[in-house]
Design a protein around this motif. Structure first.
Motif, PDB file in Angstrom:
ATOM      1  N   GLU A  78      38.171  40.833  36.934  1.00 42.53           N
ATOM      2  CA  GLU A  78      39.304  40.821  37.855  1.00 42.53           C
ATOM      3  C   GLU A  78      39.362  42.128  38.637  1.00 42.53           C
ATOM      4  O   GLU A  78      39.986  42.197  39.677  1.00 42.53           O
ATOM      5  CB  GLU A  78      40.611  40.636  37.089  1.00 42.53           C
ATOM      6  N   GLY A  79      38.710  43.164  38.127  1.00 40.92           N
ATOM      7  CA  GLY A  79      38.704  44.484  38.744  1.00 40.92           C
ATOM      8  C   GLY A  79      37.391  44.753  39.449  1.00 40.92           C
ATOM      9  O   GLY A  79      36.931  43.929  40.236  1.00 40.92           O
ATOM     10  N   THR A  80      36.752  45.898  39.119  1.00 38.36           N
ATOM     11  CA  THR A  80      35.544  46.330  39.823  1.00 38.36           C
ATOM     12  C   THR A  80      34.389  46.555  38.854  1.00 38.36           C
ATOM     13  O   THR A  80      34.568  47.200  37.822  1.00 38.36           O
ATOM     14  CB  THR A  80      35.821  47.644  40.582  1.00 38.36           C
ATOM     15  N   PHE A  81      33.232  46.028  39.217  1.00 39.90           N
ATOM     16  CA  PHE A  81      32.002  46.309  38.484  1.00 39.90           C
ATOM     17  C   PHE A  81      30.947  46.748  39.486  1.00 39.90           C
ATOM     18  O   PHE A  81      30.729  46.078  40.496  1.00 39.90           O
ATOM     19  CB  PHE A  81      31.484  45.085  37.715  1.00 39.90           C
ATOM     20  N   ARG A  82      30.268  47.868  39.178  1.00 41.50           N
ATOM     21  CA  ARG A  82      29.152  48.343  40.001  1.00 41.50           C
ATOM     22  C   ARG A  82      28.016  48.710  39.067  1.00 41.50           C
ATOM     23  O   ARG A  82      28.214  49.470  38.124  1.00 41.50           O
ATOM     24  CB  ARG A  82      29.543  49.575  40.812  1.00 41.50           C
ATOM     25  N   GLY A  83      26.835  48.138  39.312  1.00 44.18           N
ATOM     26  CA  GLY A  83      25.682  48.470  38.486  1.00 44.18           C
ATOM     27  C   GLY A  83      24.844  47.266  38.144  1.00 44.18           C
ATOM     28  O   GLY A  83      24.665  46.356  38.952  1.00 44.18           O
ATOM     29  N   VAL A 100      29.310  44.531  42.538  1.00 45.98           N
ATOM     30  CA  VAL A 100      28.218  45.027  43.372  1.00 45.98           C
ATOM     31  C   VAL A 100      27.083  45.453  42.455  1.00 45.98           C
ATOM     32  O   VAL A 100      27.299  46.235  41.524  1.00 45.98           O
ATOM     33  CB  VAL A 100      28.671  46.233  44.227  1.00 45.98           C
ATOM     34  N   GLY A 101      25.860  44.918  42.680  1.00 45.65           N
ATOM     35  CA  GLY A 101      24.725  45.355  41.882  1.00 45.65           C
ATOM     36  C   GLY A 101      23.734  44.258  41.597  1.00 45.65           C
ATOM     37  O   GLY A 101      23.648  43.263  42.314  1.00 45.65           O
ATOM     38  N   ASP A 102      22.996  44.435  40.522  1.00 45.53           N
ATOM     39  CA  ASP A 102      22.001  43.467  40.068  1.00 45.53           C
ATOM     40  C   ASP A 102      22.608  42.653  38.947  1.00 45.53           C
ATOM     41  O   ASP A 102      22.955  43.195  37.890  1.00 45.53           O
ATOM     42  CB  ASP A 102      20.742  44.182  39.581  1.00 45.53           C
ATOM     43  N   ILE A 103      22.718  41.347  39.163  1.00 40.70           N
ATOM     44  CA  ILE A 103      23.403  40.468  38.224  1.00 40.70           C
ATOM     45  C   ILE A 103      22.421  39.439  37.686  1.00 40.70           C
ATOM     46  O   ILE A 103      21.683  38.809  38.439  1.00 40.70           O
ATOM     47  CB  ILE A 103      24.564  39.707  38.917  1.00 40.70           C
ATOM     48  N   GLY A 118      24.963  41.833  46.088  1.00 43.75           N
ATOM     49  CA  GLY A 118      23.846  42.298  45.274  1.00 43.75           C
ATOM     50  C   GLY A 118      22.849  41.193  45.027  1.00 43.75           C
ATOM     51  O   GLY A 118      22.876  40.148  45.671  1.00 43.75           O
ATOM     52  N   ASN A 119      21.980  41.431  44.081  1.00 45.81           N
ATOM     53  CA  ASN A 119      20.973  40.444  43.684  1.00 45.81           C
ATOM     54  C   ASN A 119      21.505  39.682  42.492  1.00 45.81           C
ATOM     55  O   ASN A 119      22.015  40.279  41.544  1.00 45.81           O
ATOM     56  CB  ASN A 119      19.665  41.136  43.303  1.00 45.81           C
ATOM     57  N   CYS A 120      21.360  38.364  42.528  1.00 50.53           N
ATOM     58  CA  CYS A 120      21.829  37.535  41.414  1.00 50.53           C
ATOM     59  C   CYS A 120      20.704  36.625  40.955  1.00 50.53           C
ATOM     60  O   CYS A 120      20.127  35.875  41.743  1.00 50.53           O
ATOM     61  CB  CYS A 120      23.036  36.702  41.821  1.00 50.53           C
ATOM     62  N   ASP A 121      20.401  36.699  39.676  1.00 48.07           N
ATOM     63  CA  ASP A 121      19.397  35.842  39.043  1.00 48.07           C
ATOM     64  C   ASP A 121      20.164  34.937  38.090  1.00 48.07           C
ATOM     65  O   ASP A 121      20.794  35.406  37.147  1.00 48.07           O
ATOM     66  CB  ASP A 121      18.383  36.711  38.297  1.00 48.07           C
ATOM     67  N   MET A 122      20.138  33.625  38.374  1.00 51.23           N
ATOM     68  CA  MET A 122      20.934  32.694  37.589  1.00 51.23           C
ATOM     69  C   MET A 122      20.062  31.670  36.890  1.00 51.23           C
ATOM     70  O   MET A 122      19.214  31.040  37.509  1.00 51.23           O
ATOM     71  CB  MET A 122      21.878  31.955  38.530  1.00 51.23           C
ATOM     72  N   GLY A 123      20.259  31.515  35.620  1.00 53.98           N
ATOM     73  CA  GLY A 123      19.567  30.487  34.869  1.00 53.98           C
ATOM     74  C   GLY A 123      18.112  30.808  34.618  1.00 53.98           C
ATOM     75  O   GLY A 123      17.682  31.954  34.676  1.00 53.98           O
TER      76      GLY A 123
END
Length: 140
Positions: A78-83, A100-103, A118-123
Motif C-alpha cells: 500500500e506504500g512504497t517499495f524500491r529495489g 519501482v524495480g525488478d519484480i 520496472g521489470n516484472c517476471d511472472m510465473g
C-alpha cells in the motif's frame, strides 16, 4: 474445597510469539538499516533500507517504505517499495502504492491508481515463444 485442584502445569496461556499467525510489526517513525529475517508475516509502517527475507506475507502499509532486496511468500503493498522484490506466490499492489524495480512473482494484482515501474517476471519461463507469423497462423 469441592474438589477443585490447581493445575500448576497449566499451559492454556500461549504466548503470541509461539503462534503461527503472529505478525511482526515495524511501526511508523521507525527506521531500520540492515537485514531482517522473519519466519512469520511482517507489516512495515516505518522505513527499511536493506534486505528483508520473510517466510510469510510482507505487508507494506500506506506510510511504509522499503528500499532494497526483499523475498517473501506473498506481498500486499500500500506504500512504497524500491529495489528487487521476489514474491513466490501473489503480489497485490494497492491503489496508492508505488513499486519501482525488478519484480519476480507468481501472480500479480495491480489496482487502478498504483504506480508500477520496472521489470516484472511472472510465473514460469516459456520456452520457444512462436514468432508473429506463427501466432497468426495458429490463431486461424
Amino acid at each position: 474445597m469441592f474438589g477443585n485442584k490447581k493445575n500448576t502445569n497449566d499451559n492454556s496461556h500461549a504466548t503470541a510469539a509461539s503462534s503461527s499467525s503472529a505478525i511482526n510489526t515495524l511501526v511508523a517513525g521507525t527506521h531500520i538499516e540492515g537485514s531482517i529475517t522473519a519466519k512469520s508475516d511482517i507489516r512495515i509502517d516505518g522505513f527499511i533500507d536493506g534486505n528483508l527475507n520473510c517466510s510469510g506475507k510482507l505487508i507494506i502499509g500506506p506510510e511504509g517504505r522499503v528500499e532494497g532486496e526483499s523475498i517473501c511468500q506473498n506481498a500486499v503493498i500500500e506504500g512504497t517499495f524500491r529495489g528487487k522484490l521476489n514474491v513466490k506466490d501473489t503480489l497485490d499492489v494497492r491503489e496508492n502504492a508505488t513499486v519501482v524495480g525488478d519484480i519476480k512473482t507468481g501472480k500479480l494484482l495491480v489496482q487502478t491508481g498504483a504506480v508500477f515501474n520496472g521489470n516484472c517476471d511472472m510465473g514460469q519461463k516459456i520456452k520457444n515463444i512462436p514468432k508473429g507469423k506463427e501466432v497468426e497462423a495458429s490463431a486461424s
